[in-house]
Write a protein that holds these residues in place. Structure first.
Motif, PDB file in Angstrom:
ATOM      1  N   ARG A   1       7.207   2.933  -7.629  1.00 59.61           N
ATOM      2  CA  ARG A   1       6.633   2.188  -8.743  1.00 59.61           C
ATOM      3  C   ARG A   1       6.429   0.756  -8.310  1.00 59.61           C
ATOM      4  O   ARG A   1       7.386   0.023  -8.097  1.00 59.61           O
ATOM      5  CB  ARG A   1       7.575   2.249  -9.936  1.00 59.61           C
ATOM      6  CG  ARG A   1       7.112   1.447 -11.140  1.00 59.61           C
ATOM      7  CD  ARG A   1       8.177   1.514 -12.205  1.00 59.61           C
ATOM      8  NE  ARG A   1       7.886   0.622 -13.301  1.00 59.61           N
ATOM      9  CZ  ARG A   1       8.747   0.324 -14.261  1.00 59.61           C
ATOM     10  NH1 ARG A   1       9.945   0.855 -14.242  1.00 59.61           N
ATOM     11  NH2 ARG A   1       8.425  -0.500 -15.218  1.00 59.61           N
ATOM     12  N   PRO A   2       5.174   0.289  -8.162  1.00 57.21           N
ATOM     13  CA  PRO A   2       4.952  -1.080  -7.721  1.00 57.21           C
ATOM     14  C   PRO A   2       5.375  -2.077  -8.784  1.00 57.21           C
ATOM     15  O   PRO A   2       5.391  -1.775  -9.976  1.00 57.21           O
ATOM     16  CB  PRO A   2       3.434  -1.136  -7.469  1.00 57.21           C
ATOM     17  CG  PRO A   2       2.882  -0.083  -8.364  1.00 57.21           C
ATOM     18  CD  PRO A   2       3.917   1.009  -8.429  1.00 57.21           C
ATOM     19  N   CYS A   3       5.720  -3.275  -8.343  1.00 59.50           N
ATOM     20  CA  CYS A   3       6.065  -4.344  -9.274  1.00 59.50           C
ATOM     21  C   CYS A   3       4.775  -4.961  -9.791  1.00 59.50           C
ATOM     22  O   CYS A   3       3.945  -5.423  -9.018  1.00 59.50           O
ATOM     23  CB  CYS A   3       6.908  -5.408  -8.570  1.00 59.50           C
ATOM     24  SG  CYS A   3       8.445  -4.773  -7.939  1.00 59.50           S
ATOM     25  N   THR A   4       4.598  -5.005 -11.096  1.00 60.28           N
ATOM     26  CA  THR A   4       3.379  -5.588 -11.654  1.00 60.28           C
ATOM     27  C   THR A   4       3.734  -6.566 -12.734  1.00 60.28           C
ATOM     28  O   THR A   4       4.840  -6.594 -13.225  1.00 60.28           O
ATOM     29  CB  THR A   4       2.470  -4.500 -12.224  1.00 60.28           C
ATOM     30  OG1 THR A   4       3.194  -3.782 -13.223  1.00 60.28           O
ATOM     31  CG2 THR A   4       2.010  -3.541 -11.137  1.00 60.28           C
TER      32      THR A   4
ATOM     33  N   PRO B   1       3.822  -8.415  -0.723  1.00 66.32           N
ATOM     34  CA  PRO B   1       2.837  -7.854  -1.663  1.00 66.32           C
ATOM     35  C   PRO B   1       2.225  -6.548  -1.164  1.00 66.32           C
ATOM     36  O   PRO B   1       2.064  -5.588  -1.933  1.00 66.32           O
ATOM     37  CB  PRO B   1       1.791  -8.977  -1.773  1.00 66.32           C
ATOM     38  CG  PRO B   1       2.557 -10.223  -1.476  1.00 66.32           C
ATOM     39  CD  PRO B   1       3.535  -9.830  -0.414  1.00 66.32           C
ATOM     40  N   TRP B   2       1.859  -6.509   0.112  1.00 66.90           N
ATOM     41  CA  TRP B   2       1.291  -5.298   0.709  1.00 66.90           C
ATOM     42  C   TRP B   2       2.309  -4.167   0.694  1.00 66.90           C
ATOM     43  O   TRP B   2       1.999  -3.021   0.350  1.00 66.90           O
ATOM     44  CB  TRP B   2       0.846  -5.612   2.132  1.00 66.90           C
ATOM     45  CG  TRP B   2       0.166  -4.484   2.837  1.00 66.90           C
ATOM     46  CD1 TRP B   2      -1.157  -4.161   2.800  1.00 66.90           C
ATOM     47  CD2 TRP B   2       0.791  -3.512   3.708  1.00 66.90           C
ATOM     48  NE1 TRP B   2      -1.402  -3.059   3.584  1.00 66.90           N
ATOM     49  CE2 TRP B   2      -0.231  -2.639   4.155  1.00 66.90           C
ATOM     50  CE3 TRP B   2       2.100  -3.305   4.143  1.00 66.90           C
ATOM     51  CZ2 TRP B   2       0.015  -1.577   5.019  1.00 66.90           C
ATOM     52  CZ3 TRP B   2       2.360  -2.246   5.006  1.00 66.90           C
ATOM     53  CH2 TRP B   2       1.332  -1.399   5.427  1.00 66.90           C
TER      54      TRP B   2
ATOM     55  N   ALA C   1       4.747   0.994  -0.723  1.00 64.62           N
ATOM     56  CA  ALA C   1       6.031   1.679  -0.611  1.00 64.62           C
ATOM     57  C   ALA C   1       6.880   1.570  -1.864  1.00 64.62           C
ATOM     58  O   ALA C   1       7.815   2.358  -2.050  1.00 64.62           O
ATOM     59  CB  ALA C   1       6.810   1.121   0.588  1.00 64.62           C
ATOM     60  N   GLY C   2       6.611   0.607  -2.726  1.00 61.60           N
ATOM     61  CA  GLY C   2       7.466   0.385  -3.874  1.00 61.60           C
ATOM     62  C   GLY C   2       8.610  -0.558  -3.544  1.00 61.60           C
ATOM     63  O   GLY C   2       8.843  -0.898  -2.381  1.00 61.60           O
ATOM     64  N   PRO C   3       9.380  -0.969  -4.537  1.00 62.96           N
ATOM     65  CA  PRO C   3      10.392  -2.019  -4.323  1.00 62.96           C
ATOM     66  C   PRO C   3      11.613  -1.584  -3.529  1.00 62.96           C
ATOM     67  O   PRO C   3      12.162  -2.372  -2.771  1.00 62.96           O
ATOM     68  CB  PRO C   3      10.772  -2.431  -5.744  1.00 62.96           C
ATOM     69  CG  PRO C   3      10.417  -1.263  -6.591  1.00 62.96           C
ATOM     70  CD  PRO C   3       9.231  -0.626  -5.954  1.00 62.96           C
ATOM     71  N   LYS C   4      12.075  -0.340  -3.700  1.00 62.60           N
ATOM     72  CA  LYS C   4      13.341   0.038  -3.076  1.00 62.60           C
ATOM     73  C   LYS C   4      13.317  -0.071  -1.554  1.00 62.60           C
ATOM     74  O   LYS C   4      14.231  -0.670  -0.960  1.00 62.60           O
ATOM     75  CB  LYS C   4      13.751   1.447  -3.492  1.00 62.60           C
ATOM     76  CG  LYS C   4      15.117   1.844  -2.912  1.00 62.60           C
ATOM     77  CD  LYS C   4      15.667   3.115  -3.515  1.00 62.60           C
ATOM     78  CE  LYS C   4      17.070   3.392  -2.994  1.00 62.60           C
ATOM     79  NZ  LYS C   4      17.687   4.564  -3.654  1.00 62.60           N
ATOM     80  N   PRO C   5      12.316   0.465  -0.840  1.00 62.70           N
ATOM     81  CA  PRO C   5      12.306   0.323   0.617  1.00 62.70           C
ATOM     82  C   PRO C   5      12.274  -1.134   1.076  1.00 62.70           C
ATOM     83  O   PRO C   5      12.875  -1.476   2.099  1.00 62.70           O
ATOM     84  CB  PRO C   5      11.038   1.072   1.045  1.00 62.70           C
ATOM     85  CG  PRO C   5      10.778   2.044  -0.060  1.00 62.70           C
ATOM     86  CD  PRO C   5      11.205   1.341  -1.300  1.00 62.70           C
ATOM     87  N   VAL C   6      11.580  -1.988   0.320  1.00 63.82           N
ATOM     88  CA  VAL C   6      11.524  -3.402   0.683  1.00 63.82           C
ATOM     89  C   VAL C   6      12.902  -4.042   0.544  1.00 63.82           C
ATOM     90  O   VAL C   6      13.370  -4.771   1.431  1.00 63.82           O
ATOM     91  CB  VAL C   6      10.496  -4.154  -0.193  1.00 63.82           C
ATOM     92  CG1 VAL C   6      10.477  -5.645   0.149  1.00 63.82           C
ATOM     93  CG2 VAL C   6       9.107  -3.557  -0.026  1.00 63.82           C
TER      94      VAL C   6
END
Length: 456
Positions: A453-456, A320-321, A326-331
């Motif tokens: 773009r964060p996941c919401t 979540p942090w 950072a957005g979804p791609k780096p994760v």
């Protein structure tokens, strides 16, 4: 959409997490219990395999229907009904006096799980506020499932060693009963979608997915050239193509094809499919290695995989942090890289390898990678959904669990083709799992945009 208060949210999350623990706990519990079941009920090898497969087939086949049922009837209602069915079926399984009754119980447990599973994600999507709170809830649910799966191997080993296989079913009953009772007071009912079931879509999806899973499960036992494997996969392909055609014309489809027009959501589904395939194959073949080569017993085998749970939970909590910053791609890329490193390590396995030198490191790395990818993919699949589509999206992302039997079937074929010594064949299977992990990394690098773009 009603958003619950923090205190109520904690209770809701506790009930949903408990449901995931019991559903995933059962998978590995039963696997550990198979030899004891065979001895007491005098089952054939074919009947024994169906103790696992009956659950897998029904669960996979009904997930899309279970998700859509929640959209129309209310996710709390369907979730509670599924938990009740799973609990009663678990009691029946524990009391079974022959193989036939046990198989009926396992199929009913699969049906209950297919109703309960999509409801967990949908109730989070409709009850928790966008952003970090919702992503944290997804992380808790994913962690609960991972804990259940890994603890199942330890608890199953202990129950078999000190008790009876029947307790691997009975242990579900008090947890399931508590979930049923608490769900009525702790869970908000979701908004209901006016309409009726897409019967044609439900039939084609259920039959198509069921035959697909049957084909890959049988392929692991009989090979890909087996006539029933070829026939079931061919019919599955026809039915799934028909399903797409039906859904394109249905006024209220069981799964809106528009869900997959979102590139991020489609990519998240592919990531979950590949992740589940690689993870299931890794656990399957490492279990063979520690028992057949290192000589571990059932309880020792369960304990050997327990460290994976720690890295899964740690990674889950960080997602979540990380998504917010950072957005979804780096994760997704970072988790895939960790999984690839773990698999590269496992391809070096040899007859002189030890648990510490060859297994501990890879399972920790893959566990961390799994934790990052699974939560991020779930959050992306459930993001920005139109009203009334939460169940459909939840059923879709959870249907990607067919990657489990698919991964095992493919890697068993690789294992048998490699030949040589047992350890050489295992190294070949891990190379196959490495290819799956590299495909996952390639998907993360190419499908998802660079925009933060964060996941919401």
């Amino acid at each position: 959409m009603a958003i619950m208060a923090p205190a109520r949210g904690s209770l809701t999350l506790g009930v949903l997490a408990a449901s995931q623990v019991v559903l995933l706990l059962d998978v590995t519990l039963v696997n550990v219990a198979l030899p004891s079941i065979q001895r007491e009920l005098h089952t054939s090898a074919a009947e024994l395999s169906w103790v696992v497969n009956a659950y897998t087939l029904v669960f996979s086949g009904l997930l899309l229907l279970g998700g859509r049922a929640g959209d129309i009837l209310g996710h709390r209602r369907v979730f509670t009904a599924g938990a009740a069915l799973f609990t009663v079926a678990s009691l029946l399984g524990g009391l079974a006096f022959n193989a036939e009754l046990l198989l009926v119980a396992r199929a009913a447990m699969g049906a209950g799980a297919a109703l309960t599973g999509p409801g967990s994600l949908a109730l989070i999507a409709t009850g928790f506020p966008d952003g970090r709170a919702r992503n944290r809830a997804y992380a808790v649910i994913t962690s609960a499932g991972s804990v259940g799966m890994m603890l199942g191997m330890v608890v199953g080993g202990a129950l078999i060693e000190w008790g009876t296989w029947r307790w691997t079913f009975f242990i579900n009953v008090p947890i399931g009963a508590a979930v049923v009772v608490l769900s009525r007071s702790c869970l908000h009912e979701s908004p209901r979608l006016r309409g009726r079931f897409d019967v044609a879509g439900a039939l084609t999806a259920t039959a198509g997915v069921t035959l697909l899973v049957y084909g890959v499960v049988r392929a692991a036992e009989s090979g890909w050239e087996d006539e029933l494997v070829v026939a079931s996969l061919a019919v599955a392909a026809v039915l799934l193509a028909l399903f797409v055609a039906v859904e394109a014309r249905a006024p209220q489809p069981i799964m809106s094809l528009g869900l997959l027009r979102d590139r991020r959501r489609a990519g998240a589904c592919v990531m979950r499919l590949l992740l589940t395939a690689a993870m299931s194959g890794m656990i399957f073949f490492l279990t063979l290695y520690v028992q057949q080569v290192l000589g571990f017993g059932p309880l020792e085998t369960g304990l050997a995989f327990l460290p994976t749970t720690l890295t899964v939970i740690a990674a889950n909590r960080a997602v979540p942090w990380l998504l917010q910053r950072a957005g979804p791609k780096p994760v997704m890329v970072g988790g895939s890289v960790l999984a690839v490193i773990g698999m590269v390590w496992l391809t070096q396995i040899s007859a002189t390898s030890t648990y510490v030198s060859m297994i501990l490191g890879p399972v920790l790395l893959f566990g961390a990678g799994h934790g990052l990818v699974s939560v991020a993919a779930t959050a992306m699949a459930m993001a920005d959904l139109p009203a009334g589509e939460h169940g459909g999206a939840s059923g879709l992302i959870q249907t990607m669990q067919v990657g489990g039997p698919l991964g095992i079937a493919v890697l068993v074929a690789v294992y048998e083709q490699v030949g040589g010594t047992r350890v050489q064949a295992l190294a070949g299977a891990f190379t196959g799992a490495l290819v799956l992990s590299l495909l996952m990394l390639g998907t993360a690098l190419t499908v998802f945009g660079t925009r933060r773009r964060p996941c919401t």
